[in-house]
Motif scaffolding. Structure first.
Motif, PDB file in Angstrom:
ATOM      1  N   GLY A 183      33.834 122.906  30.378  1.00 45.44           N
ATOM      2  CA  GLY A 183      32.672 123.625  30.884  1.00 45.44           C
ATOM      3  C   GLY A 183      31.420 123.499  30.041  1.00 45.44           C
ATOM      4  O   GLY A 183      30.388 124.093  30.372  1.00 45.44           O
ATOM      5  N   ILE A 184      31.474 122.728  28.958  1.00 49.25           N
ATOM      6  CA  ILE A 184      30.308 122.572  28.086  1.00 49.25           C
ATOM      7  C   ILE A 184      29.340 121.559  28.687  1.00 49.25           C
ATOM      8  O   ILE A 184      29.737 120.465  29.089  1.00 49.25           O
ATOM      9  CB  ILE A 184      30.742 122.106  26.681  1.00 49.25           C
ATOM     10  N   GLY A 185      28.054 121.903  28.753  1.00 50.50           N
ATOM     11  CA  GLY A 185      27.045 120.983  29.255  1.00 50.50           C
ATOM     12  C   GLY A 185      26.945 119.744  28.374  1.00 50.50           C
ATOM     13  O   GLY A 185      26.841 119.854  27.153  1.00 50.50           O
ATOM     14  N   ILE A 186      26.991 118.568  28.981  1.00 45.92           N
ATOM     15  CA  ILE A 186      26.961 117.310  28.244  1.00 45.92           C
ATOM     16  C   ILE A 186      25.515 116.930  27.922  1.00 45.92           C
ATOM     17  O   ILE A 186      24.622 117.047  28.762  1.00 45.92           O
ATOM     18  CB  ILE A 186      27.651 116.181  29.044  1.00 45.92           C
ATOM     19  N   LEU A 187      25.313 116.446  26.696  1.00 44.65           N
ATOM     20  CA  LEU A 187      23.975 116.126  26.201  1.00 44.65           C
ATOM     21  C   LEU A 187      23.795 114.620  26.034  1.00 44.65           C
ATOM     22  O   LEU A 187      24.757 113.894  25.776  1.00 44.65           O
ATOM     23  CB  LEU A 187      23.747 116.809  24.853  1.00 44.65           C
ATOM     24  N   PRO A 188      22.552 114.126  26.149  1.00 44.87           N
ATOM     25  CA  PRO A 188      22.279 112.696  26.009  1.00 44.87           C
ATOM     26  C   PRO A 188      22.162 112.282  24.544  1.00 44.87           C
ATOM     27  O   PRO A 188      21.227 112.686  23.843  1.00 44.87           O
ATOM     28  CB  PRO A 188      20.949 112.534  26.736  1.00 44.87           C
ATOM     29  N   ARG A 189      23.087 111.463  24.098  1.00 42.56           N
ATOM     30  CA  ARG A 189      23.055 111.012  22.705  1.00 42.56           C
ATOM     31  C   ARG A 189      21.754 110.287  22.390  1.00 42.56           C
ATOM     32  O   ARG A 189      21.159 110.485  21.328  1.00 42.56           O
ATOM     33  CB  ARG A 189      24.248 110.097  22.429  1.00 42.56           C
ATOM     34  N   HIS A 190      21.287 109.461  23.306  1.00 44.22           N
ATOM     35  CA  HIS A 190      20.114 108.641  23.019  1.00 44.22           C
ATOM     36  C   HIS A 190      18.844 109.467  22.829  1.00 44.22           C
ATOM     37  O   HIS A 190      17.879 108.986  22.252  1.00 44.22           O
ATOM     38  CB  HIS A 190      19.903 107.601  24.122  1.00 44.22           C
TER      39      HIS A 190
END
Length: 605
Positions: A183-190
């Protein structure tokens, strides 16, 4: 030239062999036998207009702690899994599927292929590993790791299998593993790797992630996989979001969702303002108060909107609490005395609140678990202690503590002769909480307690609660709630980052280790910690419910929070909105792709 063209065509065709078709989702609007059977294929265009009474504090989903910040984040970000707001069932989101090991000690998540961030960059397992390992498990970052803490005190760890597959490992049985991690919102590594000290030596060991994506950030820098992207934020005016051109859900006709060109959330001074805007057709949706229902019911057929009136209580709770870490030792001792909090409970004129604030459309509550949750202990548990409204009982408790009116001026004093006085806050613009606060203030005045009341702007209000300075005395505020109470560990565990009435309970392992280098929990905190471990350490929901029942009774007994009546859930929306699906899980409406209060345009004949 013709031969060359044929060869080039063959090369392009052969180059596509083996390339997987993107794992897009087709929402089965109008398909019989699905929950979307009653929905229709829509058309692109239009702007959805709503309102809220608070500015977001941050656009960073990892460090966000307040409802106003999560409101836009729910539309900007996605997680691996989601709880469908129409069915309450867990469904795939950014993950196509997952496999839980037979022993429950690992989960393999399979990421959708071909999904792109709103700026066009591909979503891969590197983004998952960045979110989970470099950010969430990074102790330099103010993440909600308490939800991931296993009963043995360990945290999960992750391995990357390939560009679209990761595996999460656990040392022991962990019942909420799927929803806690997925359920954790995924973040953009770049976009964010450079803010993490362990990844960017140029930071000199100083992590900048906790301040990344603040409300002053250029909207173009905030990318996501949700249906919308941030277009503009003007404090005290609006949050404006536009359609994400890379969103990965489609309707059966092949139209990329969402249909809306733009979603505008007006930031208004009060609920009264939002009510008038809705009646003037300046808003498309509105969550009415009880006092609004008679007017809206009369206007609905004339102005062309639908008014949903339900008997279900809204998720979450509102409450009174006091600062048990108050810097003034006299108030700190008073607020930590259970008899004082019981006096507050007996001074809460809940029947007047139900009749005046909610016009009878509410009910007294007693539990920190939502009444809608399957883990709720029930209305009629034999061990519940209801503190009925009684100023005589409250006065007797205050007398017993030893704060009495020694000089006959009508105000109670401490033993040293100084007046018992404290400040009462809630968030400005929320007339329901303001009215409840004033009702409480009147009762406390009758008891001889000198209380000053102030409504604070939301960012200042939240800032005071979450700071270590303790610059508040008493408040009325609320918590939202989910289906599984495990996620409330951030509130109830001694090291939880939202136990703002007693941050000292966590000591150096809590939210403010420098301010509270020695743990100073209440006696019942240890048992709540044990119960949290017990419910997390079983795969049996029935067993977990028993542990949560004991937790609810502990809170009912020791009253860290004094609960105020909960109103029913009602909703209003104009009829030009199509594909409306009602959901009470977040206290709002829900659209067919699972993003609260984002609707489809109705396709006109």
């Amino acid at each position: 030239m013709k031969i060359i063209s044929i060869l080039l065509g063959l090369i392009l065709l052969l180059g596509t062999i083996g390339i997987a078709r993107p794992d897009y989702v087709t929402v089965p609007l109008g398909v019989p036998g699905t929950i979307y059977e009653g929905f229709r294929v829509g058309a692109h265009g239009g702007t959805l207009r709503s309102a809220m009474i608070a500015n977001p504090v941050v656009f960073n989903p990892i460090v966000a702690r307040d409802t106003a910040s999560f409101w836009p984040l729910a539309r900007l970000q996605n997680s691996l899994i989601i709880r469908n707001p129409l069915t309450m069932e867990i469904e795939p989101s950014l993950a196509t599927h997952w496999e839980v090991a037979a022993d429950g000690l690992s989960i393999i998540f399979h990421l959708r292929r071909g999904i792109r961030w709103s700026d066009g960059e591909p979503l891969t397992a590197d983004d998952l590993m960045f979110t989970f390992v470099d950010v969430f498990l990074n102790t330099d970052i103010d993440a909600r790791r308490v939800d991931w803490t296993l009963p043995d005190g360990t945290l999960p760890w992750f391995t990357k299998i390939d560009d679209y597959t990761i595996k999460v490992h656990f040392n022991m049985t962990f019942r909420p593993a799927l929803i806690a991690v997925g359920g954790i919102g995924i973040l953009p590594r770049h976009k964010l790797w450079h803010t993490v000290a362990r990844l960017n030596p140029a930071l000199g060991g100083v992590c900048g992630f906790n301040h990344a994506w603040g409300v002053g950030t250029d909207p173009a820098e905030i990318v996501g996989t949700g249906p919308f992207v941030l277009y503009r934020f003007i404090p005290d005016v609006e949050i404006r979001m536009k359609r994400n051109p890379n969103f990965w859900k489609f309707d059966p006709a092949g139209n990329r969702l969402p249909y809306w060109d733009m979603v505008v959330t007006n930031i208004v001074a009060s609920i009264d303002v939002a009510f008038l805007m809705f009646r003037n057709k300046e808003l498309d949706v509105f969550g009415p108060r009880a006092e609004d229902l008679a007017i809206l019911k009369a206007e609905a057929p004339i102005k062309g909107f639908t008014l949903l009136i339900t008997e279900d209580l809204a998720w979450g709770q509102e409450f009174v609490t006091v600062n048990q870490d108050h810097p003034d030792p006299r108030l700190r001792e008073l607020f930590r005395d259970l008899r004082f909090r019981e006096a507050l409970a007996h001074a809460a004129d809940t029947e007047t609140m139900i009749d005046v604030v909610h016009l009878g459309l509410a009910r007294s509550i007693w539990s920190p678990v939502s009444v809608n949750s399957p883990f709720y202990a029930g209305w009629d548990h034999p061990d519940i202690r209801w503190r009925e409204y009684s100023l005589d009982t409250a006065a007797a408790l205050l007398d017993e503590i030893g704060i009495i009116d020694t000089d006959g001026d009508g105000w109670r004093e401490f033993a040293d002769g100084t007046r018992v006085a404290f400040r009462w806050f809630t968030n400005a613009g929320n007339e329901l909480r303001i009215t409840k606060s004033l009702i409480m203030k009147d009762s406390l005045r009758e008891l001889g307690l000198y209380v000053t009341f102030t409504g604070l702007p939301w960012p200042e209000f939240v800032g005071r609660l979450l700071a270590a300075s303790g610059d508040w005395d008493a408040i009325v505020v609320g918590f939202t709630a989910g289906v599984d109470p495990h996620g409330a560990g951030i509130i109830w565990r001694s090291i939880g980052g939202l136990q703002f009435w007693r941050f000292s309970a966590g000591g150096p392992g809590g939210r403010h280790p420098a301010a509270f280098p020695v743990a100073d929990p209440a006696p019942w905190n240890a048992r709540v910690d044990e119960l949290w471990d017990l419910q997390a350490g079983t795969f049996d929901d029935a067993e977990a419910k028993e542990y949560f029942a004991e937790f609810q009774l502990l809170i009912n007994e020791h009253l860290p929070l004094v609960y105020l009546p909960s109103g029913q859930f009602d909703f209003a929306f104009y009829n030009h909105l199509g594909n409306f699906g009602w959901s009470n899980i977040n206290g709002t409406g829900s659209d067919p792709w699972g993003v609260v209060t984002s609707f489809d345009l109705r396709q006109l004949p």
